[in-house]
Design a protein around this motif. Structure first.
Motif, PDB file in Angstrom:
ATOM      1  N   LYS A   1       0.837  -1.203   0.000  1.00 46.69           N
ATOM      2  CA  LYS A   1       0.000   0.000   0.000  1.00 46.69           C
ATOM      3  C   LYS A   1       0.877   1.261   0.000  1.00 46.69           C
ATOM      4  CE  LYS A   1      -4.044  -2.057   0.127  1.00 46.69           C
ATOM      5  NZ  LYS A   1      -3.609  -3.405  -0.218  1.00 46.69           N
ATOM      6  N   ALA A   2       1.815   1.299  -0.953  1.00 49.24           N
ATOM      7  CA  ALA A   2       2.763   2.411  -1.037  1.00 49.24           C
ATOM      8  C   ALA A   2       2.036   3.725  -1.300  1.00 49.24           C
ATOM      9  CB  ALA A   2       3.776   2.145  -2.146  1.00 49.24           C
ATOM     10  N   LYS A   3       2.482   4.776  -0.608  1.00 51.12           N
ATOM     11  CA  LYS A   3       1.822   6.082  -0.692  1.00 51.12           C
ATOM     12  C   LYS A   3       2.852   7.202  -0.830  1.00 51.12           C
ATOM     13  CE  LYS A   3      -1.942   4.687   2.416  1.00 51.12           C
ATOM     14  NZ  LYS A   3      -2.634   4.993   3.699  1.00 51.12           N
ATOM     15  N   THR A   4       2.414   8.266  -1.500  1.00 47.81           N
ATOM     16  CA  THR A   4       3.228   9.481  -1.519  1.00 47.81           C
ATOM     17  C   THR A   4       2.880  10.378  -0.335  1.00 47.81           C
ATOM     18  OG1 THR A   4       1.586  10.654  -2.847  1.00 47.81           O
ATOM     19  CG2 THR A   4       3.330   9.490  -4.036  1.00 47.81           C
ATOM     20  N   GLU A   5       1.700  10.144   0.268  1.00 44.39           N
ATOM     21  CA  GLU A   5       1.188  10.950   1.383  1.00 44.39           C
ATOM     22  C   GLU A   5       1.090  12.433   1.004  1.00 44.39           C
ATOM     23  OE1 GLU A   5       3.692  10.053   4.712  1.00 44.39           O
ATOM     24  OE2 GLU A   5       2.737   8.091   5.045  1.00 44.39           O
ATOM     25  N   GLY A   6       0.946  12.706  -0.299  1.00 42.00           N
ATOM     26  CA  GLY A   6       0.761  14.077  -0.753  1.00 42.00           C
ATOM     27  C   GLY A   6       1.940  14.983  -0.515  1.00 42.00           C
ATOM     28  N   LYS A   7       3.137  14.417  -0.307  1.00 44.71           N
ATOM     29  CA  LYS A   7       4.303  15.227   0.057  1.00 44.71           C
ATOM     30  C   LYS A   7       5.261  15.475  -1.109  1.00 44.71           C
ATOM     31  CE  LYS A   7       4.329  13.633   4.862  1.00 44.71           C
ATOM     32  NZ  LYS A   7       5.114  12.919   5.915  1.00 44.71           N
ATOM     33  N   LEU A   8       5.068  14.775  -2.216  1.00 48.42           N
ATOM     34  CA  LEU A   8       6.029  14.849  -3.308  1.00 48.42           C
ATOM     35  C   LEU A   8       5.503  15.668  -4.488  1.00 48.42           C
ATOM     36  CD1 LEU A   8       7.329  11.167  -3.300  1.00 48.42           C
ATOM     37  CD2 LEU A   8       8.348  13.174  -2.210  1.00 48.42           C
ATOM     38  N   ASN A   9       6.383  16.419  -5.093  1.00 47.73           N
ATOM     39  CA  ASN A   9       6.038  17.277  -6.214  1.00 47.73           C
ATOM     40  C   ASN A   9       5.785  16.453  -7.472  1.00 47.73           C
ATOM     41  OD1 ASN A   9       5.578  19.672  -7.542  1.00 47.73           O
ATOM     42  ND2 ASN A   9       7.751  20.126  -7.870  1.00 47.73           N
ATOM     43  N   VAL A  10       5.128  17.058  -8.431  1.00 45.93           N
ATOM     44  CA  VAL A  10       4.914  16.450  -9.741  1.00 45.93           C
ATOM     45  C   VAL A  10       6.009  16.934 -10.678  1.00 45.93           C
ATOM     46  CG1 VAL A  10       3.388  16.301 -11.743  1.00 45.93           C
ATOM     47  CG2 VAL A  10       2.422  16.255  -9.434  1.00 45.93           C
ATOM     48  N   VAL A  11       6.691  15.988 -11.320  1.00 45.88           N
ATOM     49  CA  VAL A  11       7.752  16.319 -12.264  1.00 45.88           C
ATOM     50  C   VAL A  11       7.391  15.707 -13.611  1.00 45.88           C
ATOM     51  CG1 VAL A  11      10.200  16.097 -12.813  1.00 45.88           C
ATOM     52  CG2 VAL A  11       9.478  16.354 -10.424  1.00 45.88           C
ATOM     53  N   LEU A  12       7.413  16.541 -14.660  1.00 51.57           N
ATOM     54  CA  LEU A  12       7.175  16.062 -16.020  1.00 51.57           C
ATOM     55  C   LEU A  12       8.476  16.106 -16.802  1.00 51.57           C
ATOM     56  CD1 LEU A  12       3.839  17.897 -16.988  1.00 51.57           C
ATOM     57  CD2 LEU A  12       4.152  15.814 -15.641  1.00 51.57           C
ATOM     58  N   GLY A  13       8.633  15.179 -17.719  1.00 48.44           N
ATOM     59  CA  GLY A  13       9.826  15.155 -18.548  1.00 48.44           C
ATOM     60  C   GLY A  13       9.528  14.570 -19.906  1.00 48.44           C
ATOM     61  N   LYS A  14      10.465  14.775 -20.834  1.00 49.67           N
ATOM     62  CA  LYS A  14      10.294  14.258 -22.190  1.00 49.67           C
ATOM     63  C   LYS A  14      11.515  13.421 -22.570  1.00 49.67           C
ATOM     64  CE  LYS A  14       8.207  16.724 -25.227  1.00 49.67           C
ATOM     65  NZ  LYS A  14       7.845  17.763 -26.212  1.00 49.67           N
ATOM     66  N   GLY A  15      11.321  12.544 -23.544  1.00 50.70           N
ATOM     67  CA  GLY A  15      12.422  11.738 -24.028  1.00 50.70           C
ATOM     68  C   GLY A  15      12.683  10.494 -23.216  1.00 50.70           C
TER      69      GLY A  15
END
Length: 276
Positions: free
Chosen positions: A207-221
């Protein structure tokens, strides 16, 4: 705020709506006041899950002749379908499969292909091609949830993940969408965590969770690696739907770093256009 210019005329078809990401996509669409239709093989399950808040059409993207009714009057599609990367009950094996077949599959992964209904090739490739063929060509957008690692399938650990062809199949599905002429957004998340836990993997077990603490990172390639919250993947699907910067983009999504108070999706999508 993301540049969303929706109207009461927007009608979104969600495919794979009863899966982990799909459930969250439907919820986020409804929160925005959008009309939602789902395509499902199990109408009773969907009705219990969504409490008559959506239109329910019975169909199966593996079966092209079931798709036309669900396409009437829709303006966008979000496709969250998928199966397990490795043989499991979700592959829907026929009754002839036995333990010897599974042993042989370790040396010849394709040996199980004709003995199951829900393999990566059938779900992530052929079924997506069926969806593209059935989709109205005047769609505003077709959003597709794919996977990190597609361009790194020969590198560890993606070479293991691709043992039974899931990344090859995802790439074929992506290509069908890109070549369709329909405006698209293709999201390649990292390893999915956060509920609903619908996959068969260690993250589900723990039941792995981010707990809402981690940012969203987008990338390409296809450069990013890491975990991706189903919550943020679903948000990306919905927020990208009407954002012009996200049109005809293929990008990865992972959760890394300290999360700000508000995720600025407009800025994240705009950065993708700068990185072209």
């Amino acid at each position: 705020m993301t540049n969303i210019e929706n109207s009461s005329a927007d009608f979104v078809l969600v495919v794979g709506a009863t899966g982990g990401v799909g459930q969250l996509v439907v919820s986020k669409l409804l929160e925005k006041g959008l009309s939602v239709r789902i395509l499902t093989r199990d109408a009773n399950k969907a009705a219990k899950m969504f409490n008559d808040k959506v239109e329910i059409f019975v169909g199966d993207i593996r079966e092209p002749n079931t798709l036309s009714p669900a396409m009437l009057n829709i303006t966008s599609i979000i496709c969250c379908t998928g199966t397990t990367a490795f043989p499991s009950a979700r592959w829907e094996f026929d009754s002839s499969v036995n333990t010897i077949d599974f042993g042989l599959a370790l040396f010849d992964p394709q040996s199980l292909e004709n003995k199951a209904k829900n393999t990566p090739l059938k779900v992530d490739s052929q079924a997506v091609k069926n969806l593209v063929a059935a989709a109205p060509k005047i769609l505003k957008r077709l959003v597709f949830v794919s996977s990190c690692g597609i361009l790194r399938k020969n590198q560890f650990p993606f070479n293991i993940l691709n043992k039974f062809g899931v990344l090859d199949a995802k790439k074929e599905g992506e290509d069908a969408i890109i070549n369709s002429g329909i405006p698209y957004t293709i999201i390649r998340p990292g390893r999915l965590i956060d509920g609903p836990y619908t996959s068969y993997d260690l993250n589900t077990l723990l039941k792995a969770k981010t707990e809402g603490k981690l940012n969203v990172v987008l990338g390409k390639g296809d450069q990013l690696s890491g975990d991706a919250s189903r919550i943020d993947v679903a948000a990306a699907c919905v927020e990208s739907l009407f954002d012009t910067s996200a049109a005809n983009q293929v990008f990865e999504l992972v959760n890394q770093g300290t999360r700000p108070n508000v995720i600025d999706w407009k800025k994240l999508f705009y950065q993708l256009t700068i990185d072209n």
